[in-house]
Scaffold this motif. Structure first.
Motif, PDB file in Angstrom:
ATOM      1  N   GLU A 193     -11.527  -2.075   0.576  1.00  0.00           N
ATOM      2  CA  GLU A 193     -11.964  -1.515  -0.718  1.00  0.00           C
ATOM      3  C   GLU A 193     -11.000  -0.424  -1.191  1.00  0.00           C
ATOM      4  O   GLU A 193     -10.689  -0.329  -2.381  1.00  0.00           O
ATOM      5  CB  GLU A 193     -13.390  -0.955  -0.610  1.00  0.00           C
ATOM      6  CG  GLU A 193     -14.453  -2.026  -0.487  1.00  0.00           C
ATOM      7  CD  GLU A 193     -14.290  -3.139  -1.516  1.00  0.00           C
ATOM      8  OE1 GLU A 193     -14.090  -2.841  -2.709  1.00  0.00           O
ATOM      9  OE2 GLU A 193     -14.337  -4.327  -1.106  1.00  0.00           O
ATOM     10  N   GLU A 194     -10.517   0.390  -0.240  1.00  0.00           N
ATOM     11  CA  GLU A 194      -9.582   1.458  -0.612  1.00  0.00           C
ATOM     12  C   GLU A 194      -8.304   0.868  -1.216  1.00  0.00           C
ATOM     13  O   GLU A 194      -7.816   1.329  -2.256  1.00  0.00           O
ATOM     14  CB  GLU A 194      -9.243   2.329   0.606  1.00  0.00           C
ATOM     15  CG  GLU A 194      -8.239   3.427   0.269  1.00  0.00           C
ATOM     16  CD  GLU A 194      -8.069   4.450   1.395  1.00  0.00           C
ATOM     17  OE1 GLU A 194      -8.885   5.375   1.484  1.00  0.00           O
ATOM     18  OE2 GLU A 194      -7.088   4.324   2.176  1.00  0.00           O
ATOM     19  N   LEU A 195      -7.750  -0.159  -0.578  1.00  0.00           N
ATOM     20  CA  LEU A 195      -6.514  -0.776  -1.099  1.00  0.00           C
ATOM     21  C   LEU A 195      -6.744  -1.378  -2.487  1.00  0.00           C
ATOM     22  O   LEU A 195      -5.932  -1.180  -3.399  1.00  0.00           O
ATOM     23  CB  LEU A 195      -6.008  -1.864  -0.136  1.00  0.00           C
ATOM     24  CG  LEU A 195      -4.877  -2.738  -0.687  1.00  0.00           C
ATOM     25  CD1 LEU A 195      -3.620  -1.918  -0.983  1.00  0.00           C
ATOM     26  CD2 LEU A 195      -4.541  -3.876   0.269  1.00  0.00           C
ATOM     27  N   LYS A 196      -7.866  -2.074  -2.663  1.00  0.00           N
ATOM     28  CA  LYS A 196      -8.128  -2.705  -3.974  1.00  0.00           C
ATOM     29  C   LYS A 196      -8.233  -1.648  -5.072  1.00  0.00           C
ATOM     30  O   LYS A 196      -7.691  -1.820  -6.169  1.00  0.00           O
ATOM     31  CB  LYS A 196      -9.432  -3.516  -3.913  1.00  0.00           C
ATOM     32  CG  LYS A 196      -9.298  -4.823  -3.136  1.00  0.00           C
ATOM     33  CD  LYS A 196     -10.625  -5.560  -3.171  1.00  0.00           C
ATOM     34  CE  LYS A 196     -10.528  -6.910  -2.496  1.00  0.00           C
ATOM     35  NZ  LYS A 196     -11.855  -7.549  -2.350  1.00  0.00           N
ATOM     36  N   GLN A 197      -8.923  -0.546  -4.768  1.00  0.00           N
ATOM     37  CA  GLN A 197      -9.079   0.520  -5.755  1.00  0.00           C
ATOM     38  C   GLN A 197      -7.733   1.152  -6.097  1.00  0.00           C
ATOM     39  O   GLN A 197      -7.426   1.413  -7.265  1.00  0.00           O
ATOM     40  CB  GLN A 197     -10.067   1.586  -5.242  1.00  0.00           C
ATOM     41  CG  GLN A 197     -10.497   2.598  -6.285  1.00  0.00           C
ATOM     42  CD  GLN A 197     -11.137   1.935  -7.502  1.00  0.00           C
ATOM     43  OE1 GLN A 197     -12.006   1.077  -7.371  1.00  0.00           O
ATOM     44  NE2 GLN A 197     -10.695   2.318  -8.709  1.00  0.00           N
ATOM     45  N   GLU A 203      -2.365   9.695  -9.957  1.00  0.00           N
ATOM     46  CA  GLU A 203      -2.926  10.081  -8.648  1.00  0.00           C
ATOM     47  C   GLU A 203      -3.871   8.981  -8.175  1.00  0.00           C
ATOM     48  O   GLU A 203      -4.766   8.576  -8.911  1.00  0.00           O
ATOM     49  CB  GLU A 203      -3.734  11.378  -8.789  1.00  0.00           C
ATOM     50  CG  GLU A 203      -2.924  12.566  -9.232  1.00  0.00           C
ATOM     51  CD  GLU A 203      -2.585  13.502  -8.079  1.00  0.00           C
ATOM     52  OE1 GLU A 203      -3.399  13.588  -7.150  1.00  0.00           O
ATOM     53  OE2 GLU A 203      -1.498  14.124  -8.123  1.00  0.00           O
ATOM     54  N   VAL A 204      -3.674   8.486  -6.957  1.00  0.00           N
ATOM     55  CA  VAL A 204      -4.648   7.541  -6.418  1.00  0.00           C
ATOM     56  C   VAL A 204      -5.258   8.140  -5.155  1.00  0.00           C
ATOM     57  O   VAL A 204      -4.652   8.979  -4.495  1.00  0.00           O
ATOM     58  CB  VAL A 204      -4.036   6.156  -6.106  1.00  0.00           C
ATOM     59  CG1 VAL A 204      -3.434   5.522  -7.338  1.00  0.00           C
ATOM     60  CG2 VAL A 204      -3.010   6.259  -4.989  1.00  0.00           C
ATOM     61  N   THR A 205      -6.468   7.674  -4.847  1.00  0.00           N
ATOM     62  CA  THR A 205      -7.189   8.224  -3.687  1.00  0.00           C
ATOM     63  C   THR A 205      -6.800   7.496  -2.412  1.00  0.00           C
ATOM     64  O   THR A 205      -6.788   6.272  -2.361  1.00  0.00           O
ATOM     65  CB  THR A 205      -8.710   8.077  -3.909  1.00  0.00           C
ATOM     66  OG1 THR A 205      -9.007   8.663  -5.169  1.00  0.00           O
ATOM     67  CG2 THR A 205      -9.501   8.790  -2.818  1.00  0.00           C
ATOM     68  N   ALA A 206      -6.479   8.245  -1.365  1.00  0.00           N
ATOM     69  CA  ALA A 206      -6.224   7.680  -0.033  1.00  0.00           C
ATOM     70  C   ALA A 206      -6.971   8.534   0.982  1.00  0.00           C
ATOM     71  O   ALA A 206      -6.594   9.683   1.223  1.00  0.00           O
ATOM     72  CB  ALA A 206      -4.732   7.669   0.263  1.00  0.00           C
ATOM     73  N   GLU A 207      -8.054   7.995   1.519  1.00  0.00           N
ATOM     74  CA  GLU A 207      -8.882   8.763   2.471  1.00  0.00           C
ATOM     75  C   GLU A 207      -9.020   8.095   3.823  1.00  0.00           C
ATOM     76  O   GLU A 207      -9.505   8.693   4.776  1.00  0.00           O
ATOM     77  CB  GLU A 207     -10.281   8.990   1.870  1.00  0.00           C
ATOM     78  CG  GLU A 207     -10.252   9.947   0.698  1.00  0.00           C
ATOM     79  CD  GLU A 207     -11.575   9.998  -0.049  1.00  0.00           C
ATOM     80  OE1 GLU A 207     -12.394   9.072   0.110  1.00  0.00           O
ATOM     81  OE2 GLU A 207     -11.766  10.971  -0.814  1.00  0.00           O
ATOM     82  N   ILE A 208      -8.589   6.829   3.924  1.00  0.00           N
ATOM     83  CA  ILE A 208      -8.791   6.084   5.178  1.00  0.00           C
ATOM     84  C   ILE A 208      -7.454   5.738   5.831  1.00  0.00           C
ATOM     85  O   ILE A 208      -7.186   6.104   6.980  1.00  0.00           O
ATOM     86  CB  ILE A 208      -9.599   4.799   4.918  1.00  0.00           C
ATOM     87  CG1 ILE A 208     -10.970   5.150   4.345  1.00  0.00           C
ATOM     88  CG2 ILE A 208      -9.723   3.982   6.205  1.00  0.00           C
ATOM     89  CD1 ILE A 208     -11.721   3.971   3.801  1.00  0.00           C
TER      90      ILE A 208
END
Ligand code: A2P
Ligand code: 11C
Length: 349
Positions: free
Chosen positions: A166-170, A181-186
């Motif tokens: 899901e993180e990669l798709k978002q 800016e993109v979110t990377a939390e995992i």
């Protein structure tokens, strides 16, 4: 004999595929139990057309279970696999919890099915990137011996679980929408300090780093290969890289054989007849394995076989397989089928 089967981690990326693999398996199944965390208890899934309600995992979940397939993370396996065995279940564990434990068979049926005979309740399913590599190398090793392996991987995000997908798709959606800016939390590893985007990127880190500068994923490929092939003398080195592919791990594998005399043709012939392998190797027709065409298939695909230009016993190849199938769920279900075939679905402690 028919079995009561449990899937632990039934809502996860691998657990979902385990259910699919069991649906088409030759394993005689009397009843299936789907287990996950409290969060999922009460949700429903279907198995062979019937609705099955997901239950919360507890030690007592394993009462009456004959075979339990685990894929809910190493700490869950550490805690609950012994509980399952205590209650008479044979555990096929897809985590790294017991892989290197002495007395626990680490099995890829095409390579070392016989090791199952030594099991004392737990059988470990190797890491996905190791499985497809040893499937491709074992038939060659049998004929020419294997002195050394140097592998670089191009691993899909599904190996890191549902939330990483899901993180990669978002990230991909956000970047294509022009967000700066993109979110990377995992990724690259949920347990590490820093996180980087994987979308349109390549990250040379899978799992955490160890003190020698290699990652745990790289050590898994090194140690597990030696254990599965029962040969500590094979030299193995690995560089594991995450790429923005959804499913299907690709590997550039360089090998040096013990004996001279191998040719591209002889290796192609060996691999075309080997179990679990599909040879896709015709440069003139631009035929080679690809992640996109391997997804959904149980086999390991091998191509781009070339002799090294300097080392006579050196060969290069490209090895691809669906990491959620042969790399995880299918290998686990295949182990269960082997246990049934060899009459080993019982616990001798
Ligand atoms: P749940 O969906 O209820 O959290 P993935 O590797 O794709 O992230 O999936 C992990 C799997 O492990 C999921 O099925 C998840 O269930 C399960 N899981 C995680 N924590 C627990 C827990 N404490 N007890 C049982 N199952 C768990
Ligand atoms: C990945 N190979 O692709 C990892 C996932 O030891 O079972 C599997 C981790 C393991 O991220």
């Amino acid at each position: 004999r028919e079995y009561n089967v449990a899937v632990v981690g039934a809502t996860g990326a691998v657990g979902t595929k385990m259910i699919e693999m069991l649906e088409t398996s030759s394993l005689p199944i009397k009843h299936i139990k789907l287990l996950a965390s409290k969060r999922s208890a009460g949700k429903e899934k279907t198995f062979k057309g019937e609705t099955v309600v997901i239950e919360e995992l507890t030690a007592d979940s394993f009462e009456g279970v004959d075979i339990a397939l685990f894929s809910a993370g190493g700490s869950i396996s550490q805690k609950f696999a012994p509980e399952a065995v205590k209650r008479g279940a044979v555990v096929v564990d897809n985590t790294s919890a017991f892989r290197m434990t002495e007395g626990v068979p680490l099995v890829v049926p095409e390579v070392n099915e016989e090791a199952l005979k030594e099991h004392r309740g737990i059988i470990a399913n190797p890491n996905c990137s190791t499985i497809q590599m040893v499937v491709a190398l074992e038939p060659i090793r049998k004929k020419y011996g294997l002195d050394r392996v140097i592998v670089s991987t191009y691993q899909a995000v599904s190996g890191a679980g549902v939330s990483a997908i899901e993180e990669l798709k978002q990230q991909a959606r956000d970047m294509l929408d022009g967000k700066t800016e993109v979110t990377a939390e995992i990724l690259p590893s949920a347990g590490d300090k820093k996180h980087y985007p994987l979308a349109f990127n390549a990250l040379p880190q899978i799992d955490l780093f160890t003190e020698d500068g290699y990652t745990f994923e790289e050590h898994k490929m090194i140690n597990e290969t030696k254990k599965i092939m029962s040969d500590d003398a094979i030299k193995v080195s690995a560089t594991c890289v995450r790429v923005p592919v959804l499913s299907g791990h690709s590997e550039s594998v360089y090998i040096e054989l013990k004996e001279a005399g191998a040719t591209v043709k002889s290796l192609q012939e060996i691999l075309s007849q080997a179990p679990g392998i599909v040879l896709e190797d015709d440069p003139a027709e631009q035929l080679y394995p690809q992640a996109l065409t391997a997804v959904g298939k149980k086999e390991t695909f091998v191509g781009r076989i070339r002799q090294d230009l300097d080392v006579e016993t050196g060969f290069h190849m490209w090895v691809v397989s669906d990491n959620l199938l042969k790399g995880a769920s299918w290998n686990s279900v295949q182990i269960a089928e082997s246990l049934h075939k060899l009459n080993l679905v019982h616990v001798n402690q």
